[in-house]
Motif scaffolding. Structure first.
Motif, mmCIF file in Angstrom:
data_model
loop_
_atom_site.group_PDB
_atom_site.id
_atom_site.type_symbol
_atom_site.label_atom_id
_atom_site.label_comp_id
_atom_site.label_asym_id
_atom_site.label_seq_id
_atom_site.Cartn_x
_atom_site.Cartn_y
_atom_site.Cartn_z
ATOM 1 N N HIS A 38 -11.839 -1.593 -0.424
ATOM 2 C CA HIS A 38 -10.845 -1.252 0.840
ATOM 3 C C HIS A 38 -9.494 -0.050 1.064
ATOM 4 O O HIS A 38 -9.048 0.527 2.090
ATOM 5 C CB HIS A 38 -10.974 -2.353 1.630
ATOM 6 C CG HIS A 38 -12.424 -3.272 1.887
ATOM 7 N ND1 HIS A 38 -13.270 -2.506 2.792
ATOM 8 C CD2 HIS A 38 -12.549 -4.193 1.473
ATOM 9 C CE1 HIS A 38 -14.283 -3.364 2.844
ATOM 10 N NE2 HIS A 38 -14.328 -4.256 2.481
ATOM 11 N N VAL A 59 -0.721 11.732 7.698
ATOM 12 C CA VAL A 59 0.941 10.392 6.904
ATOM 13 C C VAL A 59 0.138 9.954 5.682
ATOM 14 O O VAL A 59 -0.626 9.181 5.963
ATOM 15 C CB VAL A 59 0.231 10.100 8.120
ATOM 16 C CG1 VAL A 59 1.764 8.478 8.253
ATOM 17 C CG2 VAL A 59 0.547 10.070 9.341
ATOM 18 N N THR A 80 0.085 -6.015 9.284
ATOM 19 C CA THR A 80 -0.264 -4.082 9.728
ATOM 20 C C THR A 80 -1.562 -3.715 8.883
ATOM 21 O O THR A 80 -2.860 -3.697 8.989
ATOM 22 C CB THR A 80 0.351 -3.545 8.711
ATOM 23 O OG1 THR A 80 2.616 -3.903 9.100
ATOM 24 C CG2 THR A 80 0.354 -1.902 8.573
ATOM 25 N N ILE A 81 -1.375 -5.516 7.861
ATOM 26 C CA ILE A 81 -3.283 -5.028 7.299
ATOM 27 C C ILE A 81 -4.217 -5.304 8.231
ATOM 28 O O ILE A 81 -5.868 -4.777 8.551
ATOM 29 C CB ILE A 81 -3.260 -6.472 6.142
ATOM 30 C CG1 ILE A 81 -2.235 -5.496 5.007
ATOM 31 C CG2 ILE A 81 -5.041 -5.837 6.075
ATOM 32 C CD1 ILE A 81 -2.550 -6.836 4.182
ATOM 33 N N ALA A 85 -1.697 0.461 11.555
ATOM 34 C CA ALA A 85 0.080 1.122 11.855
ATOM 35 C C ALA A 85 -0.375 2.126 12.532
ATOM 36 O O ALA A 85 -1.359 3.297 12.598
ATOM 37 C CB ALA A 85 0.770 1.140 10.783
ATOM 38 N N THR A 88 -1.861 6.211 12.594
ATOM 39 C CA THR A 88 -1.493 6.210 10.997
ATOM 40 C C THR A 88 -2.780 6.559 10.477
ATOM 41 O O THR A 88 -4.134 5.823 11.736
ATOM 42 C CB THR A 88 -0.737 5.449 10.437
ATOM 43 O OG1 THR A 88 -1.316 4.598 9.935
ATOM 44 C CG2 THR A 88 1.056 5.506 10.569
ATOM 45 N N VAL A 105 -6.186 -10.575 -0.212
ATOM 46 C CA VAL A 105 -5.953 -9.108 -0.691
ATOM 47 C C VAL A 105 -4.422 -8.991 -0.633
ATOM 48 O O VAL A 105 -3.175 -8.103 -1.340
ATOM 49 C CB VAL A 105 -6.915 -7.768 0.411
ATOM 50 C CG1 VAL A 105 -5.999 -7.786 1.803
ATOM 51 C CG2 VAL A 105 -6.441 -6.830 -0.282
HETATM 52 C C1 HEC Z 1 -7.503 6.006 5.245
HETATM 53 C C2 HEC Z 1 -6.686 5.337 3.753
HETATM 54 C C3 HEC Z 1 -6.233 3.409 4.080
HETATM 55 C C4 HEC Z 1 -6.937 2.778 3.553
HETATM 56 C C5 HEC Z 1 -8.234 2.463 3.394
HETATM 57 C C6 HEC Z 1 -5.614 1.610 4.097
HETATM 58 N N1 HEC Z 1 -4.643 2.152 4.530
HETATM 59 FE FE1 HEC Z 1 -2.983 1.369 4.398
HETATM 60 N N2 HEC Z 1 -1.897 2.333 5.126
HETATM 61 C C7 HEC Z 1 -2.360 3.496 4.319
HETATM 62 C C8 HEC Z 1 -0.973 4.498 5.629
HETATM 63 C C9 HEC Z 1 -0.818 6.351 5.957
HETATM 64 C C10 HEC Z 1 -0.095 3.599 5.942
HETATM 65 C C11 HEC Z 1 1.534 4.188 6.393
HETATM 66 C C12 HEC Z 1 1.529 4.210 7.500
HETATM 67 C C13 HEC Z 1 3.187 4.053 8.298
HETATM 68 O O1 HEC Z 1 3.408 5.038 7.096
HETATM 69 O O2 HEC Z 1 3.351 3.386 8.913
HETATM 70 C C14 HEC Z 1 -0.217 2.365 5.089
HETATM 71 C C15 HEC Z 1 0.571 1.436 5.623
HETATM 72 C C16 HEC Z 1 -0.039 -0.027 4.439
HETATM 73 C C17 HEC Z 1 0.860 -1.401 4.372
HETATM 74 C C18 HEC Z 1 2.485 -1.677 5.646
HETATM 75 C C19 HEC Z 1 3.246 -1.205 4.569
HETATM 76 C C20 HEC Z 1 4.603 -0.690 5.193
HETATM 77 O O3 HEC Z 1 5.258 -1.056 3.973
HETATM 78 O O4 HEC Z 1 4.952 -1.463 5.748
HETATM 79 C C21 HEC Z 1 -0.047 -2.134 4.437
HETATM 80 C C22 HEC Z 1 0.473 -3.586 3.789
HETATM 81 C C23 HEC Z 1 -1.117 -1.246 4.038
HETATM 82 N N3 HEC Z 1 -1.370 -0.425 4.153
HETATM 83 C C24 HEC Z 1 -1.529 -2.631 3.270
HETATM 84 C C25 HEC Z 1 -3.658 -2.251 3.189
HETATM 85 C C26 HEC Z 1 -4.382 -2.515 2.133
HETATM 86 C C27 HEC Z 1 -4.326 -4.095 2.468
HETATM 87 C C28 HEC Z 1 -5.677 -1.723 2.550
HETATM 88 C C29 HEC Z 1 -6.980 -2.466 2.340
HETATM 89 C C30 HEC Z 1 -7.292 -3.663 2.989
HETATM 90 C C31 HEC Z 1 -5.526 -0.936 3.228
HETATM 91 N N4 HEC Z 1 -3.833 -0.418 3.551
HETATM 92 C C32 HEC Z 1 -6.019 0.583 3.605
HETATM 93 C C33 HEC Z 1 -3.609 3.840 4.772
HETATM 94 C C34 HEC Z 1 -4.476 3.400 4.154
#
Ligand code: HEC
Length: 119
Positions: A38, A59, A80-81, A85, A88, A105
Motif C-alpha cells: 500500500h 505533492v 496521518t496514516i 494529509a 495531498t 505498518v
Molecule cells: C499516492 C501516494 C501515497 C501513498 C500510496 C501513501 N502515501 Fe503517505 N504520503 C504521501 C504524500 C504525498 C505525503 C506528504 C503529505 C504532505 O506533504 O503533507 C505523505 C505523508 C505520509 C506520512 C506523514 C509523514 C510526516 O512526516 O508527517 C506518513 C506517516 C505516511 N505518508 C505514511 C504512509 C503509509 C504508512 C502508507 C501506506 C499504508 C502511505 N503513506 C501511502 C503519499 C502517499
C-alpha cells in the motif's frame, strides 16, 4: 458512579500509554507486507519518498527517513496514516486497513526510521 470513574481512569491510562509509547505495539514483519502493498509505490523501498509513482505527484511523498518525520511521534504519524494529509495524494487508510495493520505498518516504519526528537 465508582465504576464509571474507574473505567475512565483505566481508559485514560491505556490510551495515554498507547499515545506516548515510542515503540509501536505492532508487528514490523506484518507491517512490511502492508507497506509493500500500500505504501511503497509512493514512499519507496527505502522510505525516502522516492517510490516509482512519486515522480507523477505534485505533492511529493514524505521522506519518512527525514529528521522532520523522525521527530514526529508515533501518534502523529498514525493520525496521518489513518486520516490522510489534506489536499495531498496521501489519502487516509482508515477503512482500507484494519487498526492492527496500521499499527503494524507504523512499527515497520519505526523499525527502519526510529523516533528521534533531537537529530
Ligand atoms: C499516492 C501516494 C501515497 C501513498 C500510496 C501513501 N502515501 Fe503517505 N504520503 C504521501 C504524500 C504525498 C505525503 C506528504 C503529505 C504532505 O506533504 O503533507 C505523505 C505523508 C505520509 C506520512 C506523514 C509523514 C510526516 O512526516 O508527517 C506518513 C506517516 C505516511 N505518508 C505514511 C504512509 C503509509 C504508512 C502508507 C501506506 C499504508 C502511505 N503513506 C501511502 C503519499 C502517499
Amino acid at each position: 458512579m465508582k465504576i464509571t470513574v474507574a473505567a475512565a481512569i483505566l481508559f485514560l491510562f491505556a490510551a495515554s500509554s498507547w499515545v506516548s509509547a515510542q515503540t509501536a505495539p505492532g508487528n514490523p514483519r506484518a507491517g512490511l507486507a502492508v507497506y509493500e502493498k500500500h505504501c511503497l509505490r509512493c514512499h519507496g523501498s527505502n522510505l525516502d519518498g522516492k517510490g516509482p509513482d512519486s515522480q507523477d505527484l505534485i505533492v511529493r511523498p514524505a521522506n519518512l527517513q527525514s529528521v522532520n518525520s523522525r521527530a514526529k511521534t508515533d501518534w502523529e504519524l498514525l493520525v496521518t496514516i489513518s486520516n490522510g494529509a489534506l489536499f495531498t495524494p496521501m489519502h487516509g487508510f482508515r477503512g482500507k486497513l484494519t487498526d492492527q495493520q496500521m499499527l503494524d505498518v507504523l512499527s515497520y516504519i519505526r523499525s527502519v526510521a526510529p523516533f528521534d526528537a533531537v537529530s
